[in-house]
Design an enzyme around this catalytic site. Structure first.
Site, PDB file in Angstrom:
ATOM      1  N   ASP A 238      42.749  34.795  23.226  1.00 19.37           N
ATOM      2  CA  ASP A 238      42.933  36.140  22.701  1.00 19.37           C
ATOM      3  C   ASP A 238      43.907  36.920  23.584  1.00 19.37           C
ATOM      4  O   ASP A 238      43.900  36.779  24.812  1.00 19.37           O
ATOM      5  CB  ASP A 238      41.597  36.903  22.691  1.00 19.37           C
ATOM      6  N   TRP A 239      44.714  37.755  22.971  1.00 18.01           N
ATOM      7  CA  TRP A 239      45.544  38.700  23.704  1.00 18.01           C
ATOM      8  C   TRP A 239      44.669  39.883  24.106  1.00 18.01           C
ATOM      9  O   TRP A 239      43.932  40.429  23.293  1.00 18.01           O
ATOM     10  CB  TRP A 239      46.699  39.176  22.838  1.00 18.01           C
TER      11      TRP A 239
ATOM     12  N   ASP B 143      38.378  32.433  41.868  1.00 14.99           N
ATOM     13  CA  ASP B 143      39.741  32.800  42.297  1.00 14.99           C
ATOM     14  C   ASP B 143      39.975  34.268  41.981  1.00 14.99           C
ATOM     15  O   ASP B 143      40.979  34.646  41.374  1.00 14.99           O
ATOM     16  CB  ASP B 143      40.771  31.909  41.585  1.00 14.99           C
TER      17      ASP B 143
END
Length: 290
Positions: free
Chosen positions: A94-95, A197
């Protein structure tokens, strides 16, 4: 890659919606990244060639595992492949786009704490992952200290040794530290699900100011390990930390172990980018090993 080539690649990989717009966007130094607007929505597409076949699979798996906790938002995974040596790897998500609100940092702290309160019975992870482009070995351990020594610090120590960046006093101190790690790091009570991370560039803001985690390298470990890294390169506000501790307080010994946890990420940066990180590593080693 030309945009028409990308459209062809998308269609090769089950993306059959009519495409209205494709734009190259910033996606980090590892992958090429694109914004794609299609008939049914907006997507973020990452591509890379010459990557290990499981490179995007473990990223997608991490996103799905975080998503399954229902604690914090991540981009939904629509598709990934496992490329051969000659193929291009692709990951379709998804954007995510939005603007921060006065509540975004607070929500990020609260949601991350809730994620860290989910976990399981062992430390580590069931398959190897990546930290940047570096392979990150895993496995299941009953002891967090053993896992941190054998699957986090030692592989980076070995790589630095091979690259000629672990010599002299640094090498001697690092070896002593590895042998005596349990002097300074207590065993945590339970394994937490960690992003793995989490620096300031690996969270973004979506609609309504909602925080999203991106680019995970997940593991189950000490939640203090994750929070220590958030302090190394910045990108997190005091509002974030206050909100986090309201839900999952940090232990009294946090400041004592923080440098030991930041050491891992500094070793990664030493191996990826060179001696510019050596001084920080040496200062940490000298703090614990005379």
């Amino acid at each position: 890659m030309m945009l028409n080539e990308l459209i062809h690649l998308l269609k090769e990989h089950q993306f059959n919606q009519p495409i209205d717009d494709v734009q190259s966007v910033s996606g980090g130094s590892i992958n090429k990244a694109y914004y794609v607007r299609a008939n049914d929505g907006e997507y973020f597409v990452k591509i890379n060639k010459g990557i290990p076949s499981h490179f995007f699979r473990v990223e997608a798996k991490g996103l799905k595992e975080i998503e399954s906790t229902r604690t914090i938002q991540v981009p939904h995974v629509h598709y990934y492949n496992e490329p051969t040596d000659e193929e291009t790897g692709i990951l379709i998500l998804d954007w995510v786009e939005g603007s921060k609100t006065p509540y975004t940092d607070e929500k990020l702290g609260q949601n991350l704490a809730q994620m860290h309160k989910t976990g399981q019975i062992s430390f580590g992870y069931e398959e190897d992952t990546f930290i940047g482009v570096l392979p990150q070995p895993n496995g299941w351990y009953d002891s967090w200290i053993s896992y941190y020594r054998e699957r986090r610090l030692y592989p980076q120590y070995q790589l630095a040794l091979e690259q000629g960046r672990m010599t002299g006093k640094r090498k001697i101190q690092m070896e002593k530290l590895l042998d005596q790690l349990d002097r300074w790091i207590p065993e945590p009570a339970r394994p937490s699900l960690l992003h793995g991370d989490l620096w300031g560039g690996n969270w973004v803001v979506g609609s309504g100011g909602t925080p999203y985690l991106i680019d995970p390298s997940i593991l189950y470990g000490d939640h203090v390990f994750e929070i220590s890294f958030t302090e190394l390169f910045g990108g997190f506000s005091q509002t974030f930390y206050r909100a986090y501790e309201e839900i999952y307080p940090l232990p009294d010994y946090y400041e004592d172990v923080k440098p030991l946890y930041q050491l891992y990420y500094l070793l990664v940066h030493l191996n990826l980018f060179g001696e510019g990180y050596g001084g920080s590593i040496d200062r940490i080693l000298s703090r614990y090993i005379s």
